[in-house]
Write a protein that holds these residues in place. Structure first.
Motif, PDB file in Angstrom:
ATOM      1  N   GLN A 603      -8.007  -4.156   4.811  1.00 44.21           N
ATOM      2  CA  GLN A 603      -8.026  -4.555   3.404  1.00 44.21           C
ATOM      3  C   GLN A 603      -6.955  -3.847   2.585  1.00 44.21           C
ATOM      4  O   GLN A 603      -6.738  -4.174   1.413  1.00 44.21           O
ATOM      5  CB  GLN A 603      -9.406  -4.256   2.791  1.00 44.21           C
ATOM      6  CG  GLN A 603     -10.554  -5.003   3.441  1.00 44.21           C
ATOM      7  CD  GLN A 603     -10.436  -6.500   3.285  1.00 44.21           C
ATOM      8  OE1 GLN A 603      -9.893  -6.986   2.297  1.00 44.21           O
ATOM      9  NE2 GLN A 603     -10.936  -7.246   4.263  1.00 44.21           N
ATOM     10  N   ILE A 604      -6.292  -2.853   3.169  1.00 45.43           N
ATOM     11  CA  ILE A 604      -5.220  -2.142   2.470  1.00 45.43           C
ATOM     12  C   ILE A 604      -4.019  -3.065   2.331  1.00 45.43           C
ATOM     13  O   ILE A 604      -3.674  -3.809   3.252  1.00 45.43           O
ATOM     14  CB  ILE A 604      -4.826  -0.860   3.237  1.00 45.43           C
ATOM     15  CG1 ILE A 604      -6.015   0.103   3.289  1.00 45.43           C
ATOM     16  CG2 ILE A 604      -3.628  -0.182   2.608  1.00 45.43           C
ATOM     17  CD1 ILE A 604      -5.756   1.344   4.109  1.00 45.43           C
ATOM     18  N   GLN A 605      -3.368  -3.002   1.177  1.00 42.54           N
ATOM     19  CA  GLN A 605      -2.208  -3.843   0.942  1.00 42.54           C
ATOM     20  C   GLN A 605      -1.065  -3.408   1.871  1.00 42.54           C
ATOM     21  O   GLN A 605      -0.677  -2.249   1.877  1.00 42.54           O
ATOM     22  CB  GLN A 605      -1.769  -3.727  -0.520  1.00 42.54           C
ATOM     23  CG  GLN A 605      -2.892  -4.033  -1.505  1.00 42.54           C
ATOM     24  CD  GLN A 605      -2.598  -3.514  -2.895  1.00 42.54           C
ATOM     25  OE1 GLN A 605      -1.452  -3.325  -3.262  1.00 42.54           O
ATOM     26  NE2 GLN A 605      -3.634  -3.285  -3.689  1.00 42.54           N
ATOM     27  N   GLN A 606      -0.542  -4.357   2.627  1.00 48.49           N
ATOM     28  CA  GLN A 606       0.558  -4.121   3.579  1.00 48.49           C
ATOM     29  C   GLN A 606       0.220  -2.931   4.485  1.00 48.49           C
ATOM     30  O   GLN A 606       0.949  -1.941   4.563  1.00 48.49           O
ATOM     31  CB  GLN A 606       1.868  -3.861   2.826  1.00 48.49           C
ATOM     32  CG  GLN A 606       2.311  -5.043   1.973  1.00 48.49           C
ATOM     33  CD  GLN A 606       3.595  -4.757   1.210  1.00 48.49           C
ATOM     34  OE1 GLN A 606       3.970  -3.609   1.020  1.00 48.49           O
ATOM     35  NE2 GLN A 606       4.268  -5.801   0.768  1.00 48.49           N
ATOM     36  N   ALA A 607      -0.895  -3.062   5.178  1.00 46.99           N
ATOM     37  CA  ALA A 607      -1.417  -1.945   5.966  1.00 46.99           C
ATOM     38  C   ALA A 607      -0.449  -1.517   7.060  1.00 46.99           C
ATOM     39  O   ALA A 607      -0.241  -0.322   7.281  1.00 46.99           O
ATOM     40  CB  ALA A 607      -2.765  -2.335   6.576  1.00 46.99           C
ATOM     41  N   GLU A 608       0.162  -2.467   7.747  1.00 44.61           N
ATOM     42  CA  GLU A 608       1.055  -2.095   8.850  1.00 44.61           C
ATOM     43  C   GLU A 608       2.254  -1.288   8.361  1.00 44.61           C
ATOM     44  O   GLU A 608       2.699  -0.344   9.023  1.00 44.61           O
ATOM     45  CB  GLU A 608       1.537  -3.352   9.578  1.00 44.61           C
ATOM     46  CG  GLU A 608       0.485  -3.982  10.485  1.00 44.61           C
ATOM     47  CD  GLU A 608       1.060  -5.137  11.275  1.00 44.61           C
ATOM     48  OE1 GLU A 608       1.484  -4.930  12.421  1.00 44.61           O
ATOM     49  OE2 GLU A 608       1.073  -6.255  10.729  1.00 44.61           O
TER      50      GLU A 608
END
Length: 1313
Positions: A603-608
Motif C-alpha cells: 500500500q506504500i506509494q511506489q513501494a519498489e
C-alpha cells in the motif's frame, strides 16, 4: 633658344643694372607647388620697375620656360617614383600572397590536428566514464562480497557460540541432576577436560538467574561495533546464557539507555485513551446549572489548551431522561474516560448511582476524579447522598478523589470545577509538574523539541502505530488457527543467514495484520534481547503510507540505541539513502537480533522504488518480515521466501461464529449453523474478515427479522458486498431520517479526509447531533468492523470498509470533491480564527491538493503557522511535496516565505506576537538549513536572534536556542571558530537560565564537543562529553513519569501483588526481581528491603548453601557497593563466592561473575594482592569457556595486566597486553576500538618505563583508530558505559601521555537478577 637653366647657373649672382639688390639662384624643389605661388616667389627678389627694358621682358619669358621645365622634371620624377612604389607594392603583394597560402596550409593542418585531438579527448572522456562505471561496479561488488563474507563469518561464529551455549546448558542440566543425587556418569571414565563438581548442598530444584562472565562481550567479527548496547529490561544480553530478563544489568548503563531513549522518543501518556482527554460528567437535575455554566464558559478553554498540546478534548455526559437508553454506551465511555466529575446536591437517580459505582468506586485504572458537592447551610445531606459518598470514600484508598465542597452560586461552582480539572489535566494526565505551566508557543514547543534534540518527531504518528498494534493484539486470534503460521514464522526467522525478507501473503481480510501483531507480541515475551521495529500501513494516501515518513520513523527508532543523533538528516532523499547504513551500523553494535516488520507494504506509494534496501543483503542479525496482498505483490518480491495464509477451515469458521454468539448469549439452530458453514466454503467467503463480519451482522440483527437478515447475509458472496449490506442495515436501524442523514454524511467526510475526523470535529460539523447519539452511532459502526478510533480520529477499520463506503454513498451522483469542500470550509474557519492545530496542518493542504487548487494551496502554505506545524512535526517531505505541486523550487519557495514573514512582521506589535515571529523566523532558517541552503538560512536565523534579544532579553533561554541554530549553519560552512563562539554563548545563557545540569546545557556541551572533535581537540571534546553524559543521566532519573521508569514502576506494582502469598522459591525469585527493579529506579532503600527479604526467604526455603542464596548475596553486595559500604559488600561477595565455588563447576559463568566483582571491589579498596588471584582465576575460566582466541579472553588479559601495572610489575603486564592485542586484532580487526584502547594501555606502560618514543608511536596509532571510529558514528565518541573489561572508564584520564598515567579498565557495578 635655351632654357632658363642655361642663363643662370645655380649659385651664380645676378647683378641688376638699376641698382636692385642681387639674389642667389636656388635649386628647384622636388615638391610640386601651386603655379601662382611659384611665380610670386620667382619675382620676390626685387621690386618691379615700371618701364623696364627689353632685357627684363625677355628674362620673364625665360623664367616661365624654366618653371615649366622644372615642373615637367618634377612630374617625371614623381611618376618614376610612383611606378617604383607600385612595383614594390606588387612584389610585396606577391610575397604576401605566398605567405597567405603558406598560413592557410598551416591553418588547415592545425584544424586537422585539432579535430584529431578533439576525437582523442572524447575517446578519453568516454574511456574515463567507462572506467568510473567499472570502478563503481567493482566497488559495489566488493562491498557486496565484504558483506557476504561478514555474514558468512558471523554465521559461523554464531554457530560456534550456539554450540558453546548448548554445551553449557547440558553441563548445567547435569549439575542439577547431580544435585538431586542422580549419578549420570563417572568423571574418571570421561575423556572431557571439563571440571565437574558435585553439589554438596541438596535442595529443591529451582531456576536461578546466572550472571554474565566478566561482562558482556561483542560478537566476533563485528567490525563496526563501536560501543556496547545499553542494557536494561529490554536490552539485557550476554553471550553466556542467562535466565531471566535482568541478568548482568548495570544501573549506570540503564540510566544511559533511558537518557538516550528520552532524547528521541516521545512520551505518550498512557492515561489518555486514543489521544483524547475524555471528561465524563455525572450530574443530577440539581446540578444541571453548574454543568451548563461549565460547558458554556470553560469547555472551550480546556479544548484550546489540550489542542495546543496535540491532544483532543471531549466532554461526555448523558442526560438523565435518556440515560437508560444508552446503558452500553455509558459503560463504554466510562472505561475510555481520562477523568470523571461527579456533581451532587440533594437527589440521585439510578443511572447516576450506576455511573458513580463504575467510575468512582471501581476505578480500575486509577483515573483522576473530581467530586463536586453543593451544600446549603440549612439543608443536611440526604440518606442516599450520604451512602453514596461513604462508598466513594471507602473505595478511595489512593486518595484520587479531589473534593470540591461549595455553597455559593452555580457559576462559582463551575469555576471551581474548571480550576480542578485544569490542574488535573496538566499535572496528572499530561505530566506537567506545575499547574501554571506556560502553554504558549515558546514554552511547550521548545521544551518538547529540546527532549528530542534536532530530530523532529511526530507524536501522533507514533501513537497511531502503537494503537494499531494494540488493537490488532486485542483481537481474538486463537480461533483463527494462527499457531501453525507462528511456528513457521519462527522457523523462517531462525534460518541461518543470509536470508532475504520474508513475505507474508494472503487475500484482503485474510488476517495478515492480526498474525504479525500476535507474533510480535509472543516474540517480545520470548526474546527480550530482540529489537522489534514495526509499522502498520493504513489506507493509500494516508500519512501512514508515506514512504519517507515510514523510513524516518524506523531510522529514529534505530537511533534510540545510539548515544547521539547529530548525524541524522531531515532531507527526504537522504533519509531513504542512509537507512541501510544506519541499519548496518546498529546491527554491528546490537547484541541481539533486529526484526523489522512492515504490514501491507504494497500500500506504500511506489513501494519498489522507495524500498530498494530490501533487495540488498541484510546484516547477519537482521530479519525483515513484510506482508502483501497476493494480488498486488510486486513481481520482483515473489521470489522471496513466502508464507501464504490459507482460507479458514470449516472448524475455524464454526469457532468464530460460536464465539461471537456466546459473547451475546445467543444460540443458533443447527440448521442455521449448517447454512453458515456451507456458505463459507468459497475462496471469497472463508477469509477471516468475512467470517468475523458475517458473525457480527448475524448477532447484531438477531432481535429483528432473524431469518430475513440471515438470508440477506448469505446472498453476499464477498467482503465488499457484505460491508455494503452492513451499511444499509445500520442505516435502517437508526430511529430517524436525521440520524440516517448524519451517519451517511459522517462516513462520507471520513472517506474524503486525509486521516479521518475527531469526535469534537464531528460535533462541530453537525451541531444538531447530541453526543449520546454520536456515541451510539460510532459504537454500532465499530462493532461491525467499519469504523474505529485511532489516535483520537475516526477512521475505517479495514480498506474494504473504506471502499464499500465509497461505492455505496459516493458513487450515485455524490462526489468526494463536495465533501472535501465542506472540510476545506471548516478548517479555513479555524485558520481565520488564528487557530492552527496539527489537525489543520494535516488536513487543509492535503485537501486543497486533492482539489487541484494550487492558488489556495500556496496561500495555505504561506500561512506561516501551518508550515511551522508541519515542519516541527517532521513532515518535511510532505511540505516539500506541496511546494513542488505548486510549481516552486527551493529558492523561490524560500523567497516566498521570507516575503510573507516580512509582511507578517509589519503587523507584530506586542511582545507575544514578536515571540511568535521569532519562532517563525527560526523555523524558516532550520527548514532552509535542512534543505541544504545555508546561505539563505542565515538571514532568518539572524533575524530571529535579533528579535529575541530585543523583544525578550539578551540572556533569555530562547536567545540560546537561536545561537545554537545559527552555529549549526557555520558548522555546515566549516567555519568552526564562529560556530564555537556561538555555542559558548548559548552554553553560558543556558547555564544562567536553567542551571548547570539541564538538558539544554547537555545539548550545547555535545555541540561544542563535536566542534572540538572536528578540530582534532580530542581532550577538550572528551571532557565535555563526559559532563554531558552525567547531566543526561541525572535528568533521566528525574523524569520518573517518562517511558522507561513508567514501565519499571508498573512492573514493580505487578510483582508486589505476587509476593503476598506463602514462602516459596518462586516468591523469593519475584522479590529478587523487585529489588532489581527498584535498584534501576535509584530507589536503593526499597531495593535493599526486597533483596533482603529474597535472601531470607531463600535461606528458609532452599537452604543457606543453595546457589539462589548466592545470587541474593551477590545483588545485596552490589547494592552496598553502590552505597559505598564496601566492608559489608566485601563480606557478601565472599559468602556468595564460597557458595558458588562449592555448588558450581570451576568454569561456571555465575562463578566467574562473582569472581569479577569481588576482584573489582578488592581493587577499588587497594587490596591488590587479594584481587590478583581472582583475576587469574577469571582468566582461566574464560579460556576454558571460550578458548584462548576469544575476545573475552583478551578482556580478562587486559584486566589482569592492569592489576600488574598497579602493582608496578610492568614486566608481567607487558606480555599480557601483547597477547590481548594479538587476540583483538585477529578476531575483531586492526581498526576495532578495543585494539585502540589496548594500544593506549601499552602506550601508558611504555611511558612509565621511560620509552617515550615507543609510547608516542603507540598512542598515535590508538588515536588514529579512535578518530576513525568517531567518524563512523557521525562524530560521536564511543560509549562510556561498556561492560567490557577494557573500555574507557569515566574516571580514566583523557590524555594519558600528558597526565598521570593510568590503565583503562571498567569498574561498573552490576546487579545479578
Amino acid at each position: 633658344m635655351g632654357t632658363a637653366s642655361s642663363l643662370v647657373s645655380p649659385g651664380e649672382v645676378i647683378e641688376d643694372g638699376y641698382g636692385g639688390e642681387g639674389g642667389e639662384a636656388c635649386e628647384i624643389p622636388v615638391e610640386v607647388k601651386p603655379k601662382a605661388r611659384l611665380l610670386r616667389s620667382s619675382f620676390r627678389r626685387g621690386p618691379r620697375v615700371i618701364g623696364s627694358s627689353f632685357k627684363s621682358t625677355g628674362s620673364v619669358d625665360l623664367e616661365y620656360a624654366a618653371e615649366y621645365e622644372r615642373l615637367r622634371k618634377e612630374y617625371e620624377i614623381f611618376r618614376v617614383s610612383k611606378n617604383n612604389e607600385i612595383t614594390s607594392m606588387q612584389k610585396k603583394e606577391a610575397k604576401l600572397d605566398e605567405e597567405n597560402k603558406r598560413l592557410r596550409a598551416e591553418l588547415q593542418a592545425l584544424q586537422k590536428t585539432y579535430q584529431k585531438i578533439l576525437r582523442e579527448k572524447e575517446s578519453a572522456v568516454e574511456a574515463k566514464y567507462q572506467a568510473m562505471e567499472r570502478a563503481a561496479t567493482f566497488e559495489h561488488d566488493r562491498d557486496k562480497v565484504k558483506r557476504q563474507f561478514k555474514i558468512f563469518r558471523e554465521t559461523k561464529e554464531k554457530e560456534i557460540q550456539d554450540l558453546l551455549r548448548a554445551k553449557r546448558d547440558l553441563e548445567s542440566k547435569l549439575q542439577q541432576l547431580q544435585a538431586q543425587g542422580i549419578q549420570v556418569y563417572d568423571p574418571n571414565d570421561s575423556d572431557s577436560d571439563d571440571n565437574q563438581t558435585t553439589v554438596t548442598a541438596a535442595g529443591t530444584q529451582c531456576e536461578y538467574w546466572t550472571g554474565g562472565a566478566l561482562g558482556s562481550e561483542p560478537s566476533m567479527g563485528s567490525m563496526m561495533q563501536l560501543q556496547q548496547t545499553f542494557r536494561g529490561p529490554e536490552f539485557a544480553h550476554s553471550l553466556i546464557d542467562v535466565e531471566g530478563p535482568f541478568a548482568n544489568v548495570s544501573r549506570d548503563d540503564w540510566d544511559a539507555a533511558v537518557a538516550s531513549l528520552l532524547q528521541v522518543s516521545p512520551h505518550v501518556p498512557q492515561v489518555l485513551w486514543s489521544n483524547t482527554v475524555r471528561c465524563y460528567l455525572i450530574f443530577t437535575q440539581d446540578t444541571k446549572a453548574e454543568l451548563n455554566f461549565f460547558i458554556k464558559k470553560h469547555s472551550s478553554a480546556l479544548r484550546r489548551m489540550c489542542e495546543s498540546l496535540g491532544h483532543f478534548y471531549l466532554n461526555i455526559y448523558f442526560p438523565e431522561e435518556t440515560a437508560d437508553r444508552y446503558a452500553v454506551e455509558r459503560m463504554q465511555e466510562i472505561k475510555r474516560s481520562s477523568l470523571s466529575v461527579l456533581l451532587l446536591k440533594s437527589s440521585v437517580t439510578s443511572s447516576v448511582v450506576e455511573d458513580c459505582e463504575e467510575a468512582f468506586v471501581k476505578n480500575p485504572d486509577g483515573h483522576p476524579l473530581v467530586l463536586y458537592l453543593r451544600t446549603e447551610k440549612d439543608h443536611n445531606l440526604t440518606v442516599h447522598i450520604r451512602q453514596l459518598l461513604e462508598r466513594v470514600n471507602a473505595a478511595d484508598k489512593a486518595a484520587k478523589v479531589k473534593v470540591v465542597d461549595h455553597s455559593g452560586s452555580a457559576e462559582e461552582g463551575a469555576d471551581l470545577i474548571y480550576a480542578q480539572l485544569k490542574k488535573a489535566i496538566k499535572q496528572e494526565l499530561l505530566g506537567f509538574e506545575g499547574a501554571d505551566a506556560d502553554l504558549k508557543d515558546s514554552g511547550i514547543d521548545e521544551e518538547g523539541e529540546e527532549d528530542s534534540g534536532d530530530v523532529l518527531w511526530d507524536l501522533h504518528d507514533e501513537q497511531e502505530q502503537m494503537e494499531s498494534f494494540q488493537q490488532a493484539c486485542s483481537s481474538t486470534t486463537s480461533l483463527l488457527g494462527f499457531q501453525k503460521y507462528i511456528d513457521r514464522l519462527n522457523d523462517m526467522i531462525t534460518a541461518p543467514p543470509p536470508t532475504p525478507p520474508l513475505l507474508v501473503s494472503g487475500g484482503p481480510g485474510s488476517g495478515k495484520s492480526l498474525l504479525l501483531s500476535k507474533w510480535i507480541e509472543l516474540q517480545q515475551k520470548q526474546s527480550p534481547n530482540t529489537l522489534f521495529l514495526y509499522h502498520f500501513v493504513g489506507r493509500p494516501l494516508s500519512t501512514s503510507s508515506e514512504p519517507v515518513l515510514i523510513i524516518k520513523r524506523l531510522t529514529v527508532k534505530l537511533l534510540q540505541h545510539f548515544w547521539s543523533i547529530s548525524g541524522f538528516s531531515m532531507e527526504p532523499s537522504k533519509i531513504l539513502e542512509e537507512f541501510p547504513r544506519w541499519l548496518e551500523r546498529l546491527s554491528a553494535r546490537h547484541q541481539g537480533n533486529i526484526i523489522i516488520i512492515i504490514d501491507s507494504i504494497d500500500q506504500i506509494q511506489q513501494a519498489e522504488r522507495h524500498m530498494k534496501w530490501l533487495i540488498d543483503p541484510l546484516p547477519v542479525n537482521v530479519r525483515v518480515v513484510v506482508s502483501v496482498n497476493v494480488e498486488t505483490c510486486p513481481q520482483a518480491w515473489r521470489l522471496w521466501p513466502t508464507l501464504h495464509l490459507d482460507p479458514l477451515s470449516p472448524k475455524e469458521v464454526r469457532s468464530i461464529i460460536s464465539a461471537e454468539c456466546q459473547s451475546l448469549d445467543l444460540k443458533l439452530t443447527k440448521e442455521q449453523e449448517k447454512q453458515l458453514e456451507r456458505h463459507c466454503r468459497s475462496a471469497s467467503t472463508c477469509n477471516a474478515l468475512y467470517v468475523t463480519l458475517l458473525a457480527k451482522m448475524v448477532t447484531s440483527m438477531w432481535s429483528s427479522s432473524q431469518e430475513k437478515s440471515l438470508e440477506l447475509c448469505l446472498q453476499c458472496q464477498d467482503t465488499m458486498s457484505l460491508y455494503r449490506l452492513a451499511l444499509k442495515m445500520t442505516l435502517n436501524s437508526l430511529s430517524s431520517d436525521r440520524e440516517q442523514h448524519i451517519m451517511k454524511e459522517l462516513l462520507c467526510l471520513v472517506c474524503a479526509s486525509h486521516n479521518g475526523l475527531s469526535e469534537s470535529e464531528a460535533l462541530d460539523l453537525f451541531p444538531e447531533i447530541e453526543l449520546p447519539v454520536l456515541s451510539s452511532m460510532l459504537h454500532r459502526l465499530s462493532r461491525l468492523c467499519i469504523l474505529t478510533l485511532r489516535c483520537g480520529l475516526i477512521r475505517f477499520q479495514h480498506l474494504q470498509a473504506w471502499e464499500a463506503v465509497r461505492l455505496e454513498f459516493l458513487g450515485r451522483g455524490s462526489s468526494s470533491a463536495t465533501y472535501r469542500d465542506k472540510l476545506i470550509l471548516y478548517f479555513n474557519q479555524q485558520l481565520s480564527e488564528d487557530v492552527v492545530t496539527w489537525r489543520v496542518a494535516d488536513e487543509l493542504p492535503w485537501l486543497l491538493q486533492q482539489q487541484e487548487n494550487r492558488v489556495k494551496l500556496q496561500l495555505s502554505l504561506l500561512n506561516l503557522f501551518v508550515s511551522q506545524n508541519l515542519y516541527k512535526r517532521g513532515h518535511f517531505s510532505e511540505l516539500l511535496a506541496y511546494w513542488q505541486y505548486v510549481g516552486k523550487d527551493k529558492s523561490s519557495m524560500a523567497t516566498e516565505y521570507f516575503d510573507s514573514l516580512k509582511q507578517y512582521e509589519k503587523s507584530c506589535e506586542s511582545e507575544d506576537s514578536m515571540t511568535k515571529l521569532a519562532n517563525l523566523y527560526e523555523t524558516l532558517g532550520r527548514f532552509l538549513k535542512d534543505l541544504g541552503l545555508p546561505s539563505q538560512a542565515v538571514a532568518p536565523l539572524q533575524r530571529s536572534l535579533e528579535i529575541r534579544e530585543t523583544a525578550l532579553d539578551p540572556d533569555h533561554p530562547s536567545v540560546a536556542q537561536s545561537l545554537h541554530q545559527l552555529a549549526g549553519v557555520y558548522v555546515q560552512w566549516k567555519k568552526y571558530g564562529n560556530a564555537e563562539q556561538l555555542y559558548k554563548q548559548a552554553l553560558e545563557i543556558s547555564e544562567n537560565a536553567y542551571g548547570a545540569e539541564h538538558a539544554s546545557v547537555a545539548r550545547e556541551l555535545d555541540s561544542l564537543a563535536m566542534i572540538y572533535q572536528k578540530q582534532n581537540k580530542y581532550e577538550q571534546a572528551e571532557k565535555l562529553r563526559k559532563r554531558s553524559v552525567k547531566i543526561r543521566q541525572k535528568t533521566a532519573r528525574q523524569k520518573g513519569h517518562m517511558y522507561g521508569f513508567t514501565l519499571l514502576r508498573r512492573r514493580a506494582l505487578q510483582l508486589e501483588e505476587l509476593t503476598l502469598g506463602k514462602d516459596s522459591a518462586d516468591c523469593a525469585k519475584t522479590l529478587n526481581e523487585l529489588g532489581v527493579l527498584y535498584y534501576l529506579q535509584n530507589n536503593l532503600e526499597a531495593a535493599k528491603v526486597f533483596l533482603t527479604r529474597s535472601l531470607e526467604m531463600r535461606q528458609r526455603v532452599l537452604g543457606a548453601d543453595h546457589p539462589d542464596c548466592a545470587q541474593s548475596l551477590n545483588n545485596l553486595a552490589a547494592l552496598h557497593t553502590e552505597r559505598k559500604e564496601y566492608e559489608t559488600a566485601e563480606d557478601m561477595y565472599e559468602k556468595a563466592l564460597d557458595i558458588r565455588k562449592r555448588a558450581l563447576s570451576h568454569d561456571h559463568p555465575s562463578l566467574a561473575y562473582t569472581l569479577k566483582h569481588l576482584a573489582m571491589l578488592y581493587k577499588r579498596r587497594g587490596k591488590l594482592e587479594k584481587a590478583l588471584p581472582l583475576y587469574e582465576l577469571s582468566l582461566e575460566i574464560r579460556e576454558k569457556s571460550f578458548g584462548p582466541k576469544h575476545p573475552s579472553v583478551a578482556t580478562a588479559l587486559v584486566n589482569l595486566a592492569v592489576i600488574y601495572c598497579q602493582m608496578k610489575k610492568h614486566g608481567a603486564a607487558l606480555p599480557l597486553y601483547q597477547q590481548a592485542l594479538k587476540v583483538y586484532e585477529d578476531t575483531l580487526g586492526r581498526s576495532h576500538p578495543r585494539v585502540g584502547e589496548t594500544l593506549k594501555n601499552l602506550a601508558v606502560l611504555s611511558y612509565e618505563e621511560g620509552d617515550f618514543e615507543k609510547a608516542a608511536e603507540l598512542y598515535k596509532r590508538a588515536m588514529e583508530i579512535k578518530e576513525a571510529e568517531q567518524s563512523l558514528v557521525c562524530g560521536n565518541a564511543p560509549s562510556r558505559h561498556s561492560s567490557s573489561g577494557d573500555t574507557l572508564s569515566l574516571r580514566g584520564p583523557a590524555h594519558p601521555l600528558y597526565q598521570a598515567p593510568r590503565m583503562i579498565s571498567s569498574e561498573n557495578t552490576f546487579i545479578d537478577a
